[in-house]
Design an enzyme around this catalytic site. Structure first.
Site, mmCIF file in Angstrom:
data_model
loop_
_atom_site.group_PDB
_atom_site.id
_atom_site.type_symbol
_atom_site.label_atom_id
_atom_site.label_comp_id
_atom_site.label_asym_id
_atom_site.label_seq_id
_atom_site.Cartn_x
_atom_site.Cartn_y
_atom_site.Cartn_z
ATOM 1 N N GLN A 59 -21.327 14.835 -16.316
ATOM 2 C CA GLN A 59 -20.605 14.551 -15.232
ATOM 3 C C GLN A 59 -20.948 15.544 -13.989
ATOM 4 O O GLN A 59 -21.936 16.562 -14.107
ATOM 5 C CB GLN A 59 -19.101 14.979 -15.419
ATOM 6 C CG GLN A 59 -18.491 13.800 -16.330
ATOM 7 C CD GLN A 59 -17.170 14.119 -16.296
ATOM 8 O OE1 GLN A 59 -16.644 14.790 -17.282
ATOM 9 N NE2 GLN A 59 -16.380 13.675 -15.453
ATOM 10 N N HIS A 60 -20.808 15.204 -12.877
ATOM 11 C CA HIS A 60 -20.785 16.077 -11.633
ATOM 12 C C HIS A 60 -22.120 16.061 -10.879
ATOM 13 O O HIS A 60 -22.249 16.388 -9.709
ATOM 14 C CB HIS A 60 -20.519 17.460 -11.677
ATOM 15 C CG HIS A 60 -19.187 17.534 -12.445
ATOM 16 N ND1 HIS A 60 -18.049 17.005 -12.120
ATOM 17 C CD2 HIS A 60 -18.699 18.298 -13.539
ATOM 18 C CE1 HIS A 60 -16.891 17.476 -13.205
ATOM 19 N NE2 HIS A 60 -17.509 18.026 -13.685
ATOM 20 N N ASP B 192 -19.047 12.115 -19.530
ATOM 21 C CA ASP B 192 -19.301 12.414 -21.070
ATOM 22 C C ASP B 192 -17.801 12.924 -21.750
ATOM 23 O O ASP B 192 -17.645 12.162 -22.649
ATOM 24 C CB ASP B 192 -20.380 13.743 -21.121
ATOM 25 C CG ASP B 192 -20.072 14.848 -20.271
ATOM 26 O OD1 ASP B 192 -19.045 14.853 -19.620
ATOM 27 O OD2 ASP B 192 -20.976 15.630 -20.244
#
Length: 469
Positions: free
Chosen positions: A71-72, A234
Site C-alpha cells: 500500500q501507499h 496487501d
C-alpha cells in the site's frame, strides 16, 4: 476445473498462486524477488510478475486474476503513461515533514473525519506534498497518480491509456485523499497537498475506484485474457485470504508489523494512531502499522553472531523480562506510534542483565511490545478484539509466538504458513468470475493455538518508556 490466479506484489517480491476454485487448493505457484530500497522503478514489479508467472507455468488457463499489493506507494505517470520518477514506497519516510505540515495545516480532526487517517510519512498524500515542494518540475508533469497494485493491474491488461487505470476501495483508502464514508476522491485535499487549484487537481487522472468483486477489465492475451479483479491492498488481501471475522485481529509480521481487524463502520480516530482503511469486502479494516518488524531479529542475529534457530534457543533459556532490560525497537523510525525520526534504544542494562540469552530475548520482547502497542491502538479506536491470527515471521518461531501471546495477553491462532495476500487476491478473482469459494480449502488451516502463559513485565516497562518519547 476453473482456475484463478492471485498475485501478491509485496515490498520484497512477487508471489503468484494458481488455485482450483472448486477445492480452494493451490495447484501451482511462482515467485520472484524485487530490488531492495524505499524507491523503485515500477518496471521491476512487472519484471518480477513475468518471472513469477513463468515459474508458475503461465496464466493462459486461468479464468480470472487479481493483484494484492503493497500500500501507499506513489506511482507518477505522464500523459503517455510513462514513469516520471521512481515510485516512492510506503517505507520511504522522507515525507515525514510533509506529514507534519499537512496535519498542522488542516488539523488531525479534519483528517480523521475526512479520510479516516491522520497523515504519517507512509501515506501517499504526504508524498504528493513532498513532490510539490522538492521536485516541482516533476509535479508539473503529473498526468496520473496511482498505487503499485493499480499500476501492475493496468500493465497486465496491456493498456497504455492512463484513463483505464482502476483500483479498489481498500488500497484507495490508504492514500489519505479518499473519503472514508463514500469512497470518493477528495480533490480539495489533493489540490491542497500539491499546492494547485482544485480544477487542476481534477484534471489529473486518479484510478477509478471499483466496487467489491467488480471486473475492471481483462488480462492481455499474453496472460490468457481472464477477467481482472479490482485487486486489494496487501492487508485487505490477507484479510480475505484468512476470512477474517469480527472480534478477531490479524497480526502480520514481515518487513513491517500490522494489526488489523474487521469493522462494520468507518473508524475516524484522530488520537490513537489507527488508520481507518476500507476492506475489499464492502466493510472497513482499521489497522495499526509499525515500520519495524521481523528485521529486528536479523539485527540481533548479527550482533550475537547466531542464526535464527540459535537466537530462539538463547531467548527461550532466558527469563521473561530480559533481566530488566527493555528494547524500544524504533530502528527505522516508527509509524505506530508516529515517530518517524526516532531511533532504537535499550534501557535497564546492568552487568547482571547483559547475557547473550537476555539480548536474544530482547529481540522477541521488543517486537512483541511493538505489536501490543499496535493492538492497544486499535482497541483505543473502539475495536473489540479477543483473539488474533498470526501470519508472517511469527509462524516460524515457537519462541516468538509464545512471547507474543504472553505480552499481548491474547490467545493466538497460527494458520498453516501460506501466501495469504495472494490467496485473498485469488479469492477475489473467483468471486469476480462468479465462482463459489465455500470449499474447505479456501479456509485457513489452524495448525497451532497459543494461550497466554507466564506473566511478562516487558510491556509495562515498554509502555512507560514509549509515553515519554
Amino acid at each position: 476445473m476453473s482456475l484463478v490466479a492471485g498475485i501478491d506484489s509485496s515490498t520484497q517480491s512477487t508471489k503468484i498462486v494458481i488455485i482450483d476454485s472448486a477445492t480452494g487448493n493451490i495447484v501451482r505457484a511462482g515467485r520472484a524477488k524485487h530490488p531492495a530500497g524505499t524507491e523503485i522503478h515500477p518496471n521491476e514489479w512487472f519484471r518480477a510478475f513475468e518471472q513469477a508467472a513463468e515459474e508458475a507455468g503461465g496464466l493462459e488457463d486461468v479464468v480470472a486474476l487479481a493483484v494484492g499489493g503493497q500500500q501507499h506507494g506513489m506511482v507518477l505517470l505522464d500523459e503517455s503513461g510513462e514513469m516520471i520518477r521512481p515510485a516512492q514506497l510506503w517505507n520511504d519516510t522522507k515525507s515525514a515533514g510533509a506529514a507534519r505540515e499537512l496535519t498542522e495545516e488542516l488539523g488531525p480532526e479534519f483528517w480523521a473525519t475526512a479520510t479516516g487517517s491522520v497523515p504519517v510519512a507512509s501515506l501517499t498524500v504526504t508524498k504528493l506534498r513532498w513532490i510539490a515542494d522538492n521536485e516541482p518540475e516533476n509535479a508539473a508533469r503529473i498526468a496520473a497518480v496511482c498505487l503499485p497494485h493499480d499500476w501492475l493491474t493496468w500493465k497486465i491488461s496491456g493498456s497504455r491509456d492512463i484513463r483505464d487505470l482502476a483500483t479498489d476501495r481498500s488500497d484507495a483508502s490508504g492514500t489519505g485523499y479518499v473519503d472514508c464514508t463514500d469512497d470518493s476522491y477528495r480533490y480539495d485535499i489533493i489540490s491542497h497537498a500539491l499546492r494547485i487549484s482544485e480544477e487542476a487537481a481534477r484534471a489529473i487522472v486518479f484510478p477509478r475506484i471499483a466496487k467489491p468483486y467488480e471486473a475492471v477489465g481483462r488480462a492481455d492475451s499474453r496472460w490468457g485474457g481472464g477477467l481482472l479483479g479490482p485487486g486489494a491492498g496487501d492487508n485487505a488481501g490477507a484479510a480475505l485470504g484468512l476470512n477474517l471475522q469480527p472480534g478477531q485481529a490479524s497480526i502480520s509480521i514481515g518487513t513491517s508489523g500490522v494489526v488489523a481487524a474487521i469493522s462494520d463502520h468507518p473508524i475516524q480516530d484522530a488520537v490513537s494512531g489507527v488508520t481507518g482503511f476500507s476492506d475489499a469486502n464492502g466493510q472497513w479494516l482499521p489497522l495499526a502499522c509499525t515500520l519495524n518488524g521481523s528485521l529486528i531479529q536479523d539485527y540481533f542475529c548479527r550482533i550475537l553472531g547466531v542464526d535464527f534457530a540459535e537466537l530462539a534457543e538463547l531467548a527461550q533459556k532466558a527469563e521473561p523480562g530480559a533481566g530488566g532490560m527493555t528494547l524500544v525497537p524504533y530502528f527505522s523510525g516508527e509509524r505506530t506510534p508516529n515517530l518517524p525520526d526516532a531511533t532504537a534504544s535499550i534501557s535497564g542494562m546492568t552487568p547482571a542483565a547483559m547475557t547473550r540469552g537476555n539480548f536474544a530475548r530482547l529481540a522477541y520482547e521488543g517486537l512483541a511490545c511493538l505489536m501490543r502497542g499496535a493492538l492497544e491502538a486499535l482497541r483505543a479506536g473502539g475495536i473489540d478484539i479477543d483473539r488474533a491470527m498470526v501470519i508472517g515471521g511469527a509462524t516460524k518461531s515457537g519462541a516468538l509466538s509464545q512471547i507474543l501471546a504472553d505480552v499481548l495477553e491474547t490467545p493466538l491462532d497460527i494458520p498453516q504458513p501460506g501466501e495469504y495476500v495472494a490467496k485473498g487476491a485469488a479469492r477475489q478473482a473467483a468471486l469476480v468470475a462468479g465462482l463459489a469459494v465455500d470449499a474447505e480449502g479456501w479456509e485457513p488451516e489452524i495448525v497451532k493455538s497459543v494461550a497466554p502463559g507466564e506473566a511478562n513485565p516487558a510491556w509495562e516497562r515498554y509502555r512507560e518508556i514509549a509515553k515519554k518519547l
